[in-house]
Design an enzyme around this catalytic site. Sequence first.
Site, PDB file in Angstrom:
ATOM      1  N   ASP A 214       6.257   6.891  -6.220  1.00 35.46           N
ATOM      2  CA  ASP A 214       5.957   5.419  -6.236  1.00 35.46           C
ATOM      3  C   ASP A 214       6.491   4.619  -5.132  1.00 35.46           C
ATOM      4  O   ASP A 214       6.532   3.293  -5.055  1.00 35.46           O
ATOM      5  CB  ASP A 214       6.537   4.828  -7.689  1.00 35.46           C
ATOM      6  N   SER A 238       2.236  -1.913  -9.324  1.00 33.07           N
ATOM      7  CA  SER A 238       0.958  -0.847  -9.514  1.00 33.07           C
ATOM      8  C   SER A 238       0.189  -1.230 -10.738  1.00 33.07           C
ATOM      9  O   SER A 238       0.647  -1.537 -11.691  1.00 33.07           O
ATOM     10  CB  SER A 238       1.824   0.405  -9.693  1.00 33.07           C
ATOM     11  N   GLN A 288      -3.159   6.081  -6.085  1.00 35.85           N
ATOM     12  CA  GLN A 288      -2.594   4.609  -6.701  1.00 35.85           C
ATOM     13  C   GLN A 288      -3.653   3.573  -6.280  1.00 35.85           C
ATOM     14  O   GLN A 288      -3.969   3.542  -5.124  1.00 35.85           O
ATOM     15  CB  GLN A 288      -1.204   4.616  -6.547  1.00 35.85           C
TER      16      GLN A 288
END
Length: 296
Positions: A214, A238, A288
């Site tokens: 991430d 996110s 993502q």
Amino acid sequence: MDLNTNPDTSPEDLARGLVALLDVEEIDTDLYRGPRQPGGEGRVFGGQVIAQALQAAQRSTDGGKVAHSLHAYFMRPGSEDHPIVYRVERDFDGRSFANRRVVAMQRGMPILNLAASFQTPETGLAHQATMPDVPAPDGLRSERDLRAEAVDAIPPKFRRHMLRARPIEIRPVTPRDWASPVAQPPLQHSWFRVCAGVGDDPAIHRAILAYASDMQLLGTCTLPHAVNWMTHNLQTASLDHAIWLHDNFRIDDWLLYATDSPWAGHARGFNRGSIFTRDGRLVASVAQEGLIRLRD
């Protein structure tokens, strides 16, 4: 996010702290509690929630099956003021595959849903993408050192966050200019690893890779627009996160994170990542979509 700005913190202590952060506690059958980040304040780092949820799923799965993919959706920001509780549902246990669903909860409200699939290792047809031809990590400077060198250009309110000691060491191939961003193609290459050894349990190596995946990713889709959260009123978060774990690796050895962004629009940006070992094996792929909202 953690706020460890003590320059005397050893790499070993940082690595131990990360392992402890991801060591979820079983409080009942298929119910786990994730610890809080010591000294953390504000919003919980999304990679921490993903990694703790994966650990809960891994600890509910036996029989030699190994996590090979996970898909997560963020629903609410987590708070550093409270621990996170993870409820696991055992949806499927077959001969070759198993499936788990995990709901991360804070104060009775879900903040993340995660589905993970596990497989008994076996051999089969194989091919992979070629690793990008980039400089090795040994001759590159760490992101923290680069930021410390440019500390006068960092607004005081961001300095503690940007200069804190971290357990994940990142060495960008082409460093970003955070203070004066310029438009560039949506492509990044960064080497990363845990700053000290974390033992030989493959489960913790997978969890830490999920944690680190991430980082560096969402910012890729902002590169063509010469914006970042330090220089613009940019709201980022996110929205979802997917990881495919292809092969074995060690998170305390250097891994190359190659990220790109093929699309952004409607206040969202889509990002992809490929993670390679130093010897060129593709060990994970990441995707993502995130919120990238410019406010007035």
